[in-house]
Scaffold this motif. Structure first.
Motif, mmCIF file in Angstrom:
data_model
loop_
_atom_site.group_PDB
_atom_site.id
_atom_site.type_symbol
_atom_site.label_atom_id
_atom_site.label_comp_id
_atom_site.label_asym_id
_atom_site.label_seq_id
_atom_site.Cartn_x
_atom_site.Cartn_y
_atom_site.Cartn_z
ATOM 1 N N ARG A 11 5.234 -6.878 6.773
ATOM 2 C CA ARG A 11 5.938 -6.778 5.700
ATOM 3 C C ARG A 11 7.283 -4.553 5.978
ATOM 4 O O ARG A 11 5.675 -4.049 5.462
ATOM 5 N N ARG A 61 -2.324 8.614 -0.363
ATOM 6 C CA ARG A 61 -1.032 8.951 -0.469
ATOM 7 C C ARG A 61 0.299 7.685 -1.027
ATOM 8 O O ARG A 61 -0.754 7.006 -1.037
ATOM 9 N N LEU A 108 2.336 2.774 -1.723
ATOM 10 C CA LEU A 108 4.281 3.341 -2.680
ATOM 11 C C LEU A 108 4.047 2.365 -3.636
ATOM 12 O O LEU A 108 3.688 2.026 -4.332
ATOM 13 N N PRO A 168 1.185 -1.077 0.186
ATOM 14 C CA PRO A 168 0.335 -0.318 0.335
ATOM 15 C C PRO A 168 0.769 1.591 0.240
ATOM 16 O O PRO A 168 1.727 1.018 0.833
ATOM 17 N N ILE A 219 6.278 6.820 9.804
ATOM 18 C CA ILE A 219 6.223 7.655 8.881
ATOM 19 C C ILE A 219 4.729 8.045 8.982
ATOM 20 O O ILE A 219 3.629 7.094 8.606
ATOM 21 N N HIS A 220 4.519 9.399 9.756
ATOM 22 C CA HIS A 220 3.054 9.990 10.160
ATOM 23 C C HIS A 220 2.206 10.036 8.727
ATOM 24 O O HIS A 220 2.657 9.991 7.695
ATOM 25 N N LEU A 226 6.229 1.696 5.578
ATOM 26 C CA LEU A 226 6.840 2.440 4.831
ATOM 27 C C LEU A 226 7.743 2.733 6.209
ATOM 28 O O LEU A 226 7.149 2.899 7.498
ATOM 29 N N ASN A 228 0.518 12.554 7.686
ATOM 30 C CA ASN A 228 1.047 13.860 7.108
ATOM 31 C C ASN A 228 2.116 14.130 6.952
ATOM 32 O O ASN A 228 2.085 15.552 7.140
ATOM 33 N N GLU A 229 2.820 13.631 7.201
ATOM 34 C CA GLU A 229 4.483 14.623 7.379
ATOM 35 C C GLU A 229 5.039 13.789 6.236
ATOM 36 O O GLU A 229 4.837 12.755 5.097
ATOM 37 N N ASP A 230 6.037 15.123 5.567
ATOM 38 C CA ASP A 230 7.031 14.739 4.770
ATOM 39 C C ASP A 230 7.953 13.338 5.268
ATOM 40 O O ASP A 230 8.049 13.623 6.156
ATOM 41 N N VAL A 231 8.078 12.814 4.473
ATOM 42 C CA VAL A 231 9.105 11.191 4.594
ATOM 43 C C VAL A 231 10.721 11.981 5.135
ATOM 44 O O VAL A 231 11.254 11.588 5.983
ATOM 45 N N ASN A 232 11.420 12.836 4.085
ATOM 46 C CA ASN A 232 12.417 13.386 5.188
ATOM 47 C C ASN A 232 11.697 14.061 6.330
ATOM 48 O O ASN A 232 13.190 14.425 7.016
ATOM 49 N N GLN A 292 19.313 10.421 2.745
ATOM 50 C CA GLN A 292 18.645 9.960 1.709
ATOM 51 C C GLN A 292 20.162 8.678 1.133
ATOM 52 O O GLN A 292 20.326 9.197 0.525
ATOM 53 N N GLY A 307 8.706 11.579 -1.344
ATOM 54 C CA GLY A 307 8.124 12.019 0.099
ATOM 55 C C GLY A 307 7.131 12.500 0.465
ATOM 56 O O GLY A 307 6.974 12.646 1.912
ATOM 57 N N ASP A 308 7.239 13.964 0.176
ATOM 58 C CA ASP A 308 5.790 14.953 0.277
ATOM 59 C C ASP A 308 5.181 15.042 0.768
ATOM 60 O O ASP A 308 4.418 14.484 -0.274
ATOM 61 N N TYR A 309 3.882 15.107 1.415
ATOM 62 C CA TYR A 309 3.213 15.653 1.699
ATOM 63 C C TYR A 309 2.563 15.924 0.628
ATOM 64 O O TYR A 309 1.549 15.606 0.743
ATOM 65 N N LEU A 319 2.077 5.895 7.582
ATOM 66 C CA LEU A 319 1.936 4.843 6.400
ATOM 67 C C LEU A 319 2.078 4.099 6.654
ATOM 68 O O LEU A 319 3.201 3.741 7.437
ATOM 69 N N PRO A 320 1.533 2.551 5.715
ATOM 70 C CA PRO A 320 1.452 1.307 6.202
ATOM 71 C C PRO A 320 2.838 0.692 5.623
ATOM 72 O O PRO A 320 3.596 1.246 4.262
ATOM 73 N N TYR A 324 16.435 8.354 -5.221
ATOM 74 C CA TYR A 324 15.559 9.281 -4.740
ATOM 75 C C TYR A 324 14.273 8.708 -4.193
ATOM 76 O O TYR A 324 13.565 8.319 -4.657
ATOM 77 N N VAL A 325 14.034 8.879 -2.847
ATOM 78 C CA VAL A 325 12.597 8.955 -2.686
ATOM 79 C C VAL A 325 11.633 9.830 -3.119
ATOM 80 O O VAL A 325 11.867 11.180 -1.744
ATOM 81 N N ILE A 353 13.541 3.226 4.079
ATOM 82 C CA ILE A 353 14.355 3.762 3.717
ATOM 83 C C ILE A 353 15.626 3.982 4.676
ATOM 84 O O ILE A 353 15.110 4.460 5.662
ATOM 85 N N VAL A 384 8.852 -2.116 3.851
ATOM 86 C CA VAL A 384 10.234 -1.035 3.416
ATOM 87 C C VAL A 384 10.725 -0.086 3.923
ATOM 88 O O VAL A 384 10.054 0.653 4.448
#
Lengths: 248, 248
Positions: free
Chosen positions: B117, A117, A21, A19, B55-56, B21, B58-62, B82, A87-89, B18-19, A84-85, B121, B119
């Motif tokens: 499972r 998302r 990704l 999910p 990762i929340h 991740l 509503n949050e950017d991954v970085n 990253q 991942g920005d909201y 985020l599921p 690169y990933v 980063i 993944v």
């Protein structure tokens, strides 16, 4: 061509996929001082996009990237590299996928998995575009090479994804040069300089370029052949097999 | 210390995250010819691990990566980069997290979101370990610097994640040198060579190293001060501000 998108569309909960990704691939094409990128256009819409897709829940992510590229462009045996990933909201935008589904006559429920998302893992490659002839899949009108200085309007943040891939390609070129497999078996320093100049999009000073390339320790000069002509033929080089550029 | 893991543990479906991740951070520490890495050990278990988290939605991954590092180690203002996505199916292994939860007296249901499972980063950074003093969070016994050549047994594929981060650090060192902010304002070529030798884990030839570093175009030689001594003082250098290494 594959039936994958149809399966994904009717699979409202995304059963069998990881999910949230996604994968996007930036395939750069080089030939004769031209640098291009591979784009798809969607049927019944004006949207251009990078070849992309999703990951099966029992599949390696890197393996999914190769499968996605092959299923969408019919290109196989391309060495893809993660870069690169994304991942920005703020990149969360279900509108383009909704448009694509509606153009296909499908009205998705608001909580369809494809409208949630997504975080996207970017992969890139550099190939000779005269040797890589793509074919569109069933949901695409076209799959073609576009010049980097004349790109059509792209969906979501695909333009930023290309820019980031280009930045990575430029800064990693020394390290990846041999792996990209773009030079003929024997080549001149001028051939190599053309490749660099096209990718970096700037003129380089010949003496400094030659000094740097020889300093990497990956080139072997081939014994000069008697050419029979009156002109001085340039030296030919080949890559020393299994060598990587020296770190220092 | 944060209450985040407790919230994640009782949140069986992973609501708000985020599921599938995760984030893992590899923080290298350098000082005086030593290279270390930051590891946590879990309470009531013999497991060592990289600082990581989730990762929340509503949050950017970085942004999540910075939050995760700060909440688990109390280190802030560290520039994370990253470097790779660890997404092989074979890394799927719910056993260690189950062990950690059980050691805390919690028996998770088999479909708990943390046991699915993931993944991951990967992010890395390089800091001066005498200036970055970490503190463990509430689920960790300790949070300390460990020498790279004497690492404890690590959970899941964390050892491979460190190896891949080290490979990236080594091949990107020229490009990232200024950003890592590890040198004092003024330094000798020998100081810089020590940093490189420690990170690359090999001796370098002085003349070749100097030639290469000067060739990057990022160093400025400082006018020599009168030292008053009989010995020849080495030249001092500083980084030219806002310069990045020349691509060619």
């Amino acid at each position: 061509m594959n039936k994958e998108f149809e399966q994904q569309e009717s699979n409202i909960n995304g059963e069998g996929f990881l999910p949230g990704l996604a994968i996007d691939t930036v395939i750069f094409g080089f030939h004769d001082n031209q640098l291009k990128v591979l784009l798809l256009s969607y049927k019944n819409s004006s949207l251009y996009a990078l070849p992309g897709g999703f990951i099966h829940d029992n599949e390696d992510v890197n393996q999914a990237a190769r499968r996605v590229l092959e299923s969408r462009t019919a290109l196989s045996d391309i060495y893809l590299e993660q870069f690169y990933v994304f991942g920005d909201y703020s990149r969360y935008d279900p509108a383009p996928l909704k448009t694509i589904m509606k153009a296909r006559g499908y009205e998705p429920p608001h909580d369809h998995w494809l409208l949630k998302r997504f975080v996207s893992i970017g992969y890139y490659a550099l190939v000779d575009f005269t040797k890589a002839v793509p074919a569109p899949d069933e949901i695409s009108d076209s799959c073609d090479w576009y010049s980097l200085d004349n790109l059509p309007l792209l969906m979501q943040d695909h333009r930023q994804i290309i820019d980031k891939a280009l930045e990575t390609l430029r800064s990693n070129l020394d390290q990846k040069l041999i792996g990209f497999n773009l030079m003929t078996d024997e080549f001149t320093m001028g051939d190599l300089q053309s490749l660099y100049e096209t990718i970096l999009n700037k003129k380089l000073i010949r003496a400094a370029f030659q000094r740097k390339m020889l300093g990497l320790g990956i080139l072997e000069r081939i014994a000069k052949k008697w050419t029979g002509g009156a002109h001085k033929a340039p030296y030919l080089y080949k890559f020393i097999s299994n060598k990587v550029p020296t770190e220092n």
